[in-house]
Motif scaffolding. Structure first.
Motif, PDB file in Angstrom:
ATOM      1  N   LEU A  59      61.255  30.697  38.253  1.00 23.67           N
ATOM      2  CA  LEU A  59      60.921  31.357  39.560  1.00 23.67           C
ATOM      3  C   LEU A  59      60.602  32.770  39.450  1.00 23.67           C
ATOM      4  O   LEU A  59      59.561  33.554  39.797  1.00 23.67           O
ATOM      5  N   TYR A  60      61.540  33.464  38.731  1.00 25.63           N
ATOM      6  CA  TYR A  60      61.553  34.887  38.532  1.00 25.63           C
ATOM      7  C   TYR A  60      60.693  35.237  37.491  1.00 25.63           C
ATOM      8  O   TYR A  60      59.635  36.255  37.922  1.00 25.63           O
ATOM      9  N   VAL A  61      60.188  34.576  36.463  1.00 23.46           N
ATOM     10  CA  VAL A  61      59.230  34.742  35.440  1.00 23.46           C
ATOM     11  C   VAL A  61      57.902  34.660  36.259  1.00 23.46           C
ATOM     12  O   VAL A  61      56.902  35.464  35.965  1.00 23.46           O
ATOM     13  N   ALA A  62      57.571  33.536  37.087  1.00 23.25           N
ATOM     14  CA  ALA A  62      56.421  33.129  37.654  1.00 23.25           C
ATOM     15  C   ALA A  62      56.059  34.516  38.636  1.00 23.25           C
ATOM     16  O   ALA A  62      54.932  34.976  38.652  1.00 23.25           O
ATOM     17  N   ALA A  63      57.089  34.974  39.482  1.00 28.19           N
ATOM     18  CA  ALA A  63      56.955  36.268  40.452  1.00 28.19           C
ATOM     19  C   ALA A  63      56.388  37.349  39.607  1.00 28.19           C
ATOM     20  O   ALA A  63      55.526  38.055  39.973  1.00 28.19           O
ATOM     21  N   LEU A  64      56.932  37.400  38.481  1.00 25.60           N
ATOM     22  CA  LEU A  64      56.469  38.801  37.670  1.00 25.60           C
ATOM     23  C   LEU A  64      55.277  38.673  37.132  1.00 25.60           C
ATOM     24  O   LEU A  64      54.494  39.680  37.196  1.00 25.60           O
ATOM     25  N   MET A  65      54.817  37.369  36.756  1.00 24.33           N
ATOM     26  CA  MET A  65      53.381  37.198  36.156  1.00 24.33           C
ATOM     27  C   MET A  65      52.381  37.418  37.426  1.00 24.33           C
ATOM     28  O   MET A  65      51.536  38.119  37.249  1.00 24.33           O
ATOM     29  N   LEU A  66      52.897  36.814  38.691  1.00 25.00           N
ATOM     30  CA  LEU A  66      52.120  36.842  39.763  1.00 25.00           C
ATOM     31  C   LEU A  66      51.835  38.484  40.139  1.00 25.00           C
ATOM     32  O   LEU A  66      50.723  38.831  40.613  1.00 25.00           O
ATOM     33  N   LEU A  67      53.044  39.109  40.212  1.00 28.28           N
ATOM     34  CA  LEU A  67      53.143  40.745  40.345  1.00 28.28           C
ATOM     35  C   LEU A  67      51.935  41.371  39.481  1.00 28.28           C
ATOM     36  O   LEU A  67      51.341  42.284  39.871  1.00 28.28           O
ATOM     37  N   ALA A  68      52.246  41.161  38.216  1.00 35.57           N
ATOM     38  CA  ALA A  68      51.284  41.642  37.250  1.00 35.57           C
ATOM     39  C   ALA A  68      49.608  41.285  37.407  1.00 35.57           C
ATOM     40  O   ALA A  68      49.092  42.137  37.523  1.00 35.57           O
ATOM     41  N   LEU A  69      49.389  40.289  37.851  1.00 37.88           N
ATOM     42  CA  LEU A  69      48.180  39.795  38.276  1.00 37.88           C
ATOM     43  C   LEU A  69      47.679  40.455  39.327  1.00 37.88           C
ATOM     44  O   LEU A  69      46.521  40.982  39.531  1.00 37.88           O
ATOM     45  N   HIS A  74      44.244  43.824  41.882  1.00 41.30           N
ATOM     46  CA  HIS A  74      44.011  44.205  43.252  1.00 41.30           C
ATOM     47  C   HIS A  74      43.979  43.453  44.533  1.00 41.30           C
ATOM     48  O   HIS A  74      43.147  43.611  45.264  1.00 41.30           O
ATOM     49  N   TRP A  75      44.684  41.972  44.472  1.00 42.73           N
ATOM     50  CA  TRP A  75      44.496  41.156  45.177  1.00 42.73           C
ATOM     51  C   TRP A  75      45.301  41.642  46.519  1.00 42.73           C
ATOM     52  O   TRP A  75      44.886  41.000  47.556  1.00 42.73           O
ATOM     53  N   GLY A  76      46.425  42.289  46.530  1.00 43.65           N
ATOM     54  CA  GLY A  76      47.155  42.739  47.976  1.00 43.65           C
ATOM     55  C   GLY A  76      48.048  41.610  48.174  1.00 43.65           C
ATOM     56  O   GLY A  76      48.349  41.508  49.396  1.00 43.65           O
ATOM     57  N   ILE A  77      48.567  40.902  47.373  1.00 43.24           N
ATOM     58  CA  ILE A  77      49.629  39.813  47.685  1.00 43.24           C
ATOM     59  C   ILE A  77      51.016  40.467  48.073  1.00 43.24           C
ATOM     60  O   ILE A  77      51.672  40.257  48.919  1.00 43.24           O
ATOM     61  N   GLY A  79      51.494  43.779  48.797  1.00 51.68           N
ATOM     62  CA  GLY A  79      51.188  45.028  49.516  1.00 51.68           C
ATOM     63  C   GLY A  79      50.012  45.289  49.716  1.00 51.68           C
ATOM     64  O   GLY A  79      49.016  44.472  49.607  1.00 51.68           O
ATOM     65  N   PRO A  80      49.598  46.375  50.385  1.00 49.30           N
ATOM     66  CA  PRO A  80      48.276  46.676  50.764  1.00 49.30           C
ATOM     67  C   PRO A  80      47.313  46.905  49.731  1.00 49.30           C
ATOM     68  O   PRO A  80      47.697  47.311  48.371  1.00 49.30           O
ATOM     69  N   LYS A  81      46.118  46.608  49.806  1.00 49.06           N
ATOM     70  CA  LYS A  81      45.146  46.702  48.829  1.00 49.06           C
ATOM     71  C   LYS A  81      44.863  47.920  48.757  1.00 49.06           C
ATOM     72  O   LYS A  81      44.630  48.889  49.511  1.00 49.06           O
ATOM     73  N   VAL A  82      44.582  48.584  47.441  1.00 56.05           N
ATOM     74  CA  VAL A  82      44.645  49.893  47.002  1.00 56.05           C
ATOM     75  C   VAL A  82      43.404  49.975  46.417  1.00 56.05           C
ATOM     76  O   VAL A  82      43.218  49.423  45.183  1.00 56.05           O
ATOM     77  N   PRO A  83      42.302  50.864  46.782  1.00 57.74           N
ATOM     78  CA  PRO A  83      41.142  50.959  45.995  1.00 57.74           C
ATOM     79  C   PRO A  83      41.389  51.523  44.487  1.00 57.74           C
ATOM     80  O   PRO A  83      42.382  52.251  44.301  1.00 57.74           O
ATOM     81  N   PRO A  84      40.533  51.259  43.621  1.00 57.06           N
ATOM     82  CA  PRO A  84      40.797  51.529  42.159  1.00 57.06           C
ATOM     83  C   PRO A  84      40.454  53.093  42.147  1.00 57.06           C
ATOM     84  O   PRO A  84      39.718  53.437  42.614  1.00 57.06           O
ATOM     85  N   VAL A  85      41.354  53.696  41.328  1.00 53.17           N
ATOM     86  CA  VAL A  85      41.177  55.147  41.282  1.00 53.17           C
ATOM     87  C   VAL A  85      39.854  55.103  39.948  1.00 53.17           C
ATOM     88  O   VAL A  85      39.844  54.738  39.028  1.00 53.17           O
ATOM     89  N   PRO A  86      39.203  56.431  40.442  1.00 59.05           N
ATOM     90  CA  PRO A  86      38.038  56.624  39.633  1.00 59.05           C
ATOM     91  C   PRO A  86      38.147  57.177  38.212  1.00 59.05           C
ATOM     92  O   PRO A  86      39.269  57.833  38.092  1.00 59.05           O
TER      93      PRO A  86
END
Length: 86
Positions: A59-69, A74-77, A79-86
């Motif tokens: 579960l810990y590894v799956a959460a880390l992979m989901l956080l990386a994705l 920028h899915w916002g799972i 935290g808030p969606k942040v627009p990409p930096v130009p």
């Protein structure tokens, strides 16, 4: 204090014997079950603890992979969606 070595102290120092080498490996104790993994143990309680620990690690590894994705796309799972930096 000087940087020179004391020749008297070096001459009086005993040298260790060359034949005093420990054996490469020692056999395990006769009644010890140290080489059995928790998940393969004959004790049902230890097996359950091993299974719970394995699920927790997955579960810990799956959460880390989901956080990386989430941070990559920028899915916002997490935290808030942040627009990409130009």
């Amino acid at each position: 204090m000087s940087a020179k070595k004391n020749s008297k102290a070096a001459a009086n120092k005993p040298t260790p014997p060359a034949a005093a080498v420990a054996p490469a490996s020692t056999p395990p104790a006769a009644g010890a079950e140290a080489s059995v993994a928790w998940i393969d143990s004959s004790d049902p309680r230890r097996r359950l603890i091993g299974k719970i620990a394995l699920v927790a690690v997955w579960l810990y590894v799956a959460a880390l992979m989901l956080l990386a994705l989430d941070q990559t796309f920028h899915w916002g799972i997490f935290g808030p969606k942040v627009p990409p930096v130009p």
